[in-house]
Design a protein around this motif. Structure first.
Motif, PDB file in Angstrom:
ATOM      1  N   SER A 300       0.863  -1.214   0.139  1.00  0.00           N
ATOM      2  CA  SER A 300       0.015  -0.095   0.059  1.00  0.00           C
ATOM      3  C   SER A 300       0.948   1.243   0.033  1.00  0.00           C
ATOM      4  CB  SER A 300      -1.167  -0.158   1.299  1.00  0.00           C
ATOM      5  OG  SER A 300      -1.888   1.235   1.339  1.00  0.00           O
ATOM      6  N   ALA A 301       1.819   1.243   0.768  1.00  0.00           N
ATOM      7  CA  ALA A 301       2.683   2.596   1.007  1.00  0.00           C
ATOM      8  C   ALA A 301       3.560   2.818  -0.538  1.00  0.00           C
ATOM      9  CB  ALA A 301       3.884   1.968   1.911  1.00  0.00           C
ATOM     10  N   LEU A 302       3.995   1.619  -0.985  1.00  0.00           N
ATOM     11  CA  LEU A 302       4.326   1.589  -2.553  1.00  0.00           C
ATOM     12  C   LEU A 302       3.396   2.120  -3.451  1.00  0.00           C
ATOM     13  CD1 LEU A 302       6.644  -1.459  -2.769  1.00  0.00           C
ATOM     14  CD2 LEU A 302       7.496   0.881  -2.270  1.00  0.00           C
ATOM     15  N   ALA A 303       2.261   1.747  -3.316  1.00  0.00           N
ATOM     16  CA  ALA A 303       1.001   2.236  -4.377  1.00  0.00           C
ATOM     17  C   ALA A 303       0.786   3.681  -3.938  1.00  0.00           C
ATOM     18  CB  ALA A 303       0.135   1.532  -4.182  1.00  0.00           C
ATOM     19  N   TRP A 304       0.984   4.236  -3.169  1.00  0.00           N
ATOM     20  CA  TRP A 304       0.736   5.618  -2.758  1.00  0.00           C
ATOM     21  C   TRP A 304       1.992   6.517  -3.441  1.00  0.00           C
ATOM     22  CZ3 TRP A 304      -3.571   7.993  -1.863  1.00  0.00           C
ATOM     23  CH2 TRP A 304      -4.469   7.452  -0.951  1.00  0.00           C
ATOM     24  N   THR A 305       3.101   5.810  -3.004  1.00  0.00           N
ATOM     25  CA  THR A 305       4.288   6.361  -3.762  1.00  0.00           C
ATOM     26  C   THR A 305       4.227   6.543  -5.225  1.00  0.00           C
ATOM     27  OG1 THR A 305       5.644   5.361  -2.088  1.00  0.00           O
ATOM     28  CG2 THR A 305       6.780   6.512  -3.939  1.00  0.00           C
ATOM     29  N   VAL A 306       3.554   5.584  -6.046  1.00  0.00           N
ATOM     30  CA  VAL A 306       3.437   5.423  -7.366  1.00  0.00           C
ATOM     31  C   VAL A 306       2.525   6.560  -7.664  1.00  0.00           C
ATOM     32  CG1 VAL A 306       2.845   4.445  -9.588  1.00  0.00           C
ATOM     33  CG2 VAL A 306       4.092   3.229  -7.845  1.00  0.00           C
ATOM     34  N   ARG A 307       1.393   6.711  -7.100  1.00  0.00           N
ATOM     35  CA  ARG A 307       0.493   7.697  -7.231  1.00  0.00           C
ATOM     36  C   ARG A 307       0.877   9.124  -6.996  1.00  0.00           C
ATOM     37  NH1 ARG A 307      -5.381   7.252  -4.304  1.00  0.00           N
ATOM     38  NH2 ARG A 307      -5.281   5.344  -5.269  1.00  0.00           N
ATOM     39  N   GLU A 308       1.521   9.317  -5.999  1.00  0.00           N
ATOM     40  CA  GLU A 308       2.083  10.947  -5.723  1.00  0.00           C
ATOM     41  C   GLU A 308       2.957  11.123  -6.702  1.00  0.00           C
ATOM     42  OE1 GLU A 308       2.369  14.367  -4.139  1.00  0.00           O
ATOM     43  OE2 GLU A 308       0.919  12.860  -3.763  1.00  0.00           O
ATOM     44  N   ALA A 309       4.078  10.190  -6.870  1.00  0.00           N
ATOM     45  CA  ALA A 309       5.244  10.513  -7.978  1.00  0.00           C
ATOM     46  C   ALA A 309       4.619  10.832  -9.252  1.00  0.00           C
ATOM     47  CB  ALA A 309       6.214   9.519  -7.977  1.00  0.00           C
ATOM     48  N   VAL A 310       3.550  10.039  -9.896  1.00  0.00           N
ATOM     49  CA  VAL A 310       3.232  10.258 -11.189  1.00  0.00           C
ATOM     50  C   VAL A 310       2.456  11.532 -11.353  1.00  0.00           C
ATOM     51  CG1 VAL A 310       1.704   9.279 -12.857  1.00  0.00           C
ATOM     52  CG2 VAL A 310       3.380   7.729 -11.699  1.00  0.00           C
ATOM     53  N   THR A 311       1.601  11.793 -10.139  1.00  0.00           N
ATOM     54  CA  THR A 311       0.877  13.021 -10.195  1.00  0.00           C
ATOM     55  C   THR A 311       1.751  14.295 -10.268  1.00  0.00           C
ATOM     56  OG1 THR A 311      -0.760  12.048  -8.699  1.00  0.00           O
ATOM     57  CG2 THR A 311      -0.780  14.489  -8.868  1.00  0.00           C
ATOM     58  N   ASN A 312       3.171  14.349  -9.583  1.00  0.00           N
ATOM     59  CA  ASN A 312       4.028  15.480  -9.778  1.00  0.00           C
ATOM     60  C   ASN A 312       4.466  15.374 -11.251  1.00  0.00           C
ATOM     61  OD1 ASN A 312       3.522  16.031  -6.956  1.00  0.00           O
ATOM     62  ND2 ASN A 312       5.299  14.755  -6.438  1.00  0.00           N
ATOM     63  N   VAL A 313       4.641  14.261 -11.801  1.00  0.00           N
ATOM     64  CA  VAL A 313       5.229  14.247 -13.068  1.00  0.00           C
ATOM     65  C   VAL A 313       4.491  14.832 -13.989  1.00  0.00           C
ATOM     66  CG1 VAL A 313       5.866  12.686 -15.053  1.00  0.00           C
ATOM     67  CG2 VAL A 313       6.806  12.149 -12.694  1.00  0.00           C
ATOM     68  N   VAL A 314       3.089  14.419 -13.908  1.00  0.00           N
ATOM     69  CA  VAL A 314       2.056  14.898 -14.908  1.00  0.00           C
ATOM     70  C   VAL A 314       1.849  16.448 -14.579  1.00  0.00           C
ATOM     71  CG1 VAL A 314      -0.384  14.787 -15.695  1.00  0.00           C
ATOM     72  CG2 VAL A 314       1.105  12.579 -15.043  1.00  0.00           C
ATOM     73  N   ARG A 315       1.716  16.774 -13.305  1.00  0.00           N
ATOM     74  CA  ARG A 315       1.212  18.276 -12.931  1.00  0.00           C
ATOM     75  C   ARG A 315       2.573  19.372 -13.132  1.00  0.00           C
ATOM     76  NH1 ARG A 315      -2.458  18.177  -7.947  1.00  0.00           N
ATOM     77  NH2 ARG A 315      -2.692  20.649  -8.696  1.00  0.00           N
ATOM     78  N   HIS A 316       3.559  18.846 -12.836  1.00  0.00           N
ATOM     79  CA  HIS A 316       4.697  20.041 -12.504  1.00  0.00           C
ATOM     80  C   HIS A 316       5.966  19.731 -13.260  1.00  0.00           C
ATOM     81  CE1 HIS A 316       2.136  20.892  -9.091  1.00  0.00           C
ATOM     82  NE2 HIS A 316       2.376  19.718  -8.549  1.00  0.00           N
ATOM     83  N   SER A 317       6.261  18.584 -13.792  1.00  0.00           N
ATOM     84  CA  SER A 317       7.701  18.334 -14.130  1.00  0.00           C
ATOM     85  C   SER A 317       7.882  18.865 -15.718  1.00  0.00           C
ATOM     86  CB  SER A 317       7.902  16.729 -14.276  1.00  0.00           C
ATOM     87  OG  SER A 317       7.287  16.140 -15.124  1.00  0.00           O
ATOM     88  N   GLY A 318       6.897  18.865 -16.272  1.00  0.00           N
ATOM     89  CA  GLY A 318       7.228  18.958 -17.860  1.00  0.00           C
ATOM     90  C   GLY A 318       7.925  18.030 -18.358  1.00  0.00           C
ATOM     91  N   ALA A 319       7.774  16.820 -17.981  1.00  0.00           N
ATOM     92  CA  ALA A 319       8.636  15.559 -18.672  1.00  0.00           C
ATOM     93  C   ALA A 319       8.394  15.324 -19.826  1.00  0.00           C
ATOM     94  CB  ALA A 319       8.827  14.565 -17.517  1.00  0.00           C
ATOM     95  N   ARG A 320       9.028  14.553 -20.636  1.00  0.00           N
ATOM     96  CA  ARG A 320       8.744  13.884 -21.818  1.00  0.00           C
ATOM     97  C   ARG A 320       8.939  12.466 -21.511  1.00  0.00           C
ATOM     98  NH1 ARG A 320      12.841  16.671 -26.030  1.00  0.00           N
ATOM     99  NH2 ARG A 320      14.209  16.481 -23.992  1.00  0.00           N
TER     100      ARG A 320
END
Length: 407
Positions: A300-320
């Motif tokens: 569950s902790a790893l699942a929350w980590t994936v959710r938070e990390a991907v949210t940051n990538v989509v919203r803030h990073s501007g990554a390709r």
């Protein structure tokens, strides 16, 4: 994340949905453009009709024949594109009518009308079954060459390769559309089966959790009712047992609900794939995570980590590009499962201060004896979460050696 995904969803809704019927008039017009734009080969017949080289009856007959030809062609393409059961008698008659119109118009009005055979070839590739299309397309080219002998042999030779190639290309397009339709139906079926399986699991778990407890409560309630007039002390004992059973049943239900609400790593990875793709980020994620020896709380902790990390990538990073890796490592503290999320954007907390999301993840992981590392790299931003494996045994030192083995 929901607010940021709305523009992507709006752009997706504006796209032409391959293999699906139009939802409104606007989408029907957009879909029509993809077919109508290929009517460019009608420019030669139209120019021939307005050039004044023919008599008035011939021009009128030419416009009528051309209108009928286009109407039959568009009907065939719209009705049969992507369908598996094509090639009925009505379809064959319509294509024969197209070929007959193209032949008559070419023989009576001249070589500029040879381009009509391109549409006959497209109709063969679109409406006929593949085994029929494979020989009717070159047959159309042969008929065009024979008609071209009547004053337009050079034009016919220039068009023969185009007729064959476009006809066979349409067979591929039709297969692509049909495959897309079947894939969409398969996905809907899988989703429905998954929902049915989840309902069955919920019903089974509720029966296992509450069936015995409710039966026991009912039995003891009946016993307490019979004992109450003559044996109040025994009835009170039964009531106490009822209270204990009901409290245990409540605890079991709460644990089951907590398990249902707990995020799963596989589900979060699938959601991350969808979110990254919708945001235009190239995603490289593991297909099936190996969660052997990983506790439910650590997952569950790893699942929350994936959710938070991907949210940051989509919203803030501007990554390709975003890469998610899940590996097992042996550290000084024992075996751990390491989850890393790395992107090539400019993500991270402003001013170098961890945000609330990273702080919450750190607390979740520390509760499970795990750790979290996050920071910039030369290529972007990287987040690493580690949780211990439950199957790992801590090394035994001299002070802990209870059997004197000297290990």
């Amino acid at each position: 994340m929901t607010e940021d995904s709305l523009p992507d969803q709006a752009r997706t809704d504006r796209l032409v949905r391959m293999g699906q019927s139009p939802r409104d008039l606007r989408e029907a017009l957009r879909k029509s453009v993809w077919i109508v734009i290929w009517l460019v080969f009608l420019s030669s017949p139209v120019h021939d009709l307005v050039s004044g080289d023919h008599t008035t009856p011939a021009v009128v007959a030419g416009w009528v024949g051309l209108a009928g030809f286009v109407a039959i062609y568009l009907t065939l393409v719209f009705r049969n594109m992507g369908k598996a059961s094509a090639g009925t008698l009505s379809v064959a008659l319509m294509i024969l009518t197209l070929g007959a119109l193209a032949t008559v118009l070419c023989l009576t009005l001249g070589p500029p009308w040879l381009g009509l055979f391109v549409y006959v070839s497209v109709a063969c590739g679109t409406a006929f079954p593949l085994r029929v299309s494979y020989w009717t397309i070159p047959l159309t080219a042969v008929v065009m060459l024979l008609v071209g002998l009547h004053g337009g042999e050079e034009d016919a030779r220039n068009l023969v390769l185009l007729v064959v190639l476009i006809g066979y290309a349409m067979t591929g397009v039709r297969q692509l559309v049909r495959t897309t339709v079947e894939l969409r139906r398969a996905r809907a079926t899988v989703a429905q089966l998954a929902a049915n399986e989840e309902r069955l699991r919920l019903a089974r778990d509720l029966h296992d959790l509450l069936g015995h407890s409710l039966s026991l409560i009912t039995l003891k309630s009946e016993l307490a009712g019979r004992m109450l007039p003559d044996h109040p002390d025994k009835a009170a004992q039964q009531v106490a047992d009822i209270e204990q059973v009901s409290r245990q049943a409540l605890v079991d239900v709460r644990e089951a609900v907590t398990g249902y609400r707990r995020p799963r790593l596989a589900g979060e990875l699938a959601g991350a794939q969808v979110a990254l793709t919708a945001a235009g980020v190239v995603a490289d994620l593991p297909a099936e995570p190996d969660l052997h020896d990983v506790s439910a709380e650590s997952e569950s902790a790893l699942a929350w980590t994936v959710r938070e990390a991907v949210t940051n990538v989509v919203r803030h990073s501007g990554a390709r590009r975003c890469t998610v890796e899940l590996v097992r490592r042996q550290t000084l503290d024992g075996a751990v499962l390491e989850l890393s999320v790395e992107d090539d954007g400019s993500g991270g907390s402003a001013g170098g201060t961890p945000g609330n999301g990273l702080t919450g993840l750190t607390e979740r992981l520390e509760k499970e004896a795990g750790s979290l590392e996050a920071g910039r790299t030369r290529r972007g931003f990287r987040l690493v979460a580690r949780v211990p494996l439950t199957g790992d045994r801590a090394p035994v030192g001299p002070a802990d050696d209870t059997v004197g083995s000297g290990a």
